[in-house]
Design a protein around this motif. Sequence first.
Motif, PDB file in Angstrom:
ATOM      1  N   PHE A   1       0.854  -1.186   0.000  1.00  0.00           N
ATOM      2  CA  PHE A   1       0.000   0.000   0.000  1.00  0.00           C
ATOM      3  C   PHE A   1       0.887   1.232   0.000  1.00  0.00           C
ATOM      4  CE2 PHE A   1      -2.378   3.319   2.265  1.00  0.00           C
ATOM      5  CZ  PHE A   1      -3.553   3.340   1.513  1.00  0.00           C
ATOM      6  N   LYS A   2       0.584   2.155  -0.887  1.00  0.00           N
ATOM      7  CA  LYS A   2       1.295   3.431  -0.925  1.00  0.00           C
ATOM      8  C   LYS A   2       0.258   4.531  -0.770  1.00  0.00           C
ATOM      9  CE  LYS A   2       4.177   6.342  -3.876  1.00  0.00           C
ATOM     10  NZ  LYS A   2       4.843   6.454  -5.191  1.00  0.00           N
ATOM     11  N   ALA A   3       0.552   5.470   0.085  1.00  0.00           N
ATOM     12  CA  ALA A   3      -0.329   6.627   0.271  1.00  0.00           C
ATOM     13  C   ALA A   3       0.525   7.880   0.165  1.00  0.00           C
ATOM     14  CB  ALA A   3      -1.021   6.569   1.625  1.00  0.00           C
ATOM     15  N   ILE A   4       0.009   8.866  -0.562  1.00  0.00           N
ATOM     16  CA  ILE A   4       0.727  10.138  -0.653  1.00  0.00           C
ATOM     17  C   ILE A   4      -0.234  11.291  -0.406  1.00  0.00           C
ATOM     18  CG2 ILE A   4       2.446   9.276  -2.289  1.00  0.00           C
ATOM     19  CD1 ILE A   4       0.919  11.184  -4.344  1.00  0.00           C
ATOM     20  N   MET A   5       0.317  12.364   0.069  1.00  0.00           N
ATOM     21  CA  MET A   5      -0.424  13.607   0.268  1.00  0.00           C
ATOM     22  C   MET A   5       0.331  14.682  -0.477  1.00  0.00           C
ATOM     23  SD  MET A   5      -2.906  15.128   1.773  1.00  0.00           S
ATOM     24  CE  MET A   5      -3.299  16.848   1.622  1.00  0.00           C
ATOM     25  N   HIS A   6      -0.368  15.416  -1.315  1.00  0.00           N
ATOM     26  CA  HIS A   6       0.233  16.551  -2.014  1.00  0.00           C
ATOM     27  C   HIS A   6      -0.476  17.807  -1.534  1.00  0.00           C
ATOM     28  CE1 HIS A   6       1.886  19.202  -4.984  1.00  0.00           C
ATOM     29  NE2 HIS A   6       0.681  19.489  -5.460  1.00  0.00           N
ATOM     30  N   ASN A   7       0.293  18.686  -0.904  1.00  0.00           N
ATOM     31  CA  ASN A   7      -0.270  19.926  -0.379  1.00  0.00           C
ATOM     32  C   ASN A   7       0.603  21.090  -0.837  1.00  0.00           C
ATOM     33  OD1 ASN A   7      -1.297  22.066   1.027  1.00  0.00           O
ATOM     34  ND2 ASN A   7      -1.402  21.006   2.993  1.00  0.00           N
ATOM     35  N   PRO A   8       0.196  21.790  -1.917  1.00  0.00           N
ATOM     36  CA  PRO A   8       1.001  22.892  -2.430  1.00  0.00           C
ATOM     37  C   PRO A   8       1.249  23.988  -1.393  1.00  0.00           C
ATOM     38  CG  PRO A   8      -0.784  22.370  -3.951  1.00  0.00           C
ATOM     39  CD  PRO A   8      -1.009  21.582  -2.705  1.00  0.00           C
TER      40      PRO A   8
END
Length: 84
Positions: free
Chosen positions: A65-72
């Motif tokens: 499982f891979k989880a990412i968060m992108h928050n500019p």
Amino acid sequence: MLILDGEAVRASYPMTEAISVMTEALRAFSSGKVTQPLRSVLAPPSEEGVFAMMPCHAEGLGYGFKAIMHNPGNEARGLSTHIG
């Protein structure tokens, strides 16, 4: 849950080993031994960031499982825009 930063990952998982493991993983994927659905992305209209989840199963190896968060907005706070 153990959370490692980039430095800890590089110290515990040498690039030469990672390349070998990725080679095996890509061979398994190409031979149809990996079940990997499209990633799910959560992008609420009230936020500028997105959260993506990517599960998989490799025959004989198990689940991943891979989880990412992108928050500019993190850049203005001196933080990474990608966390995964």
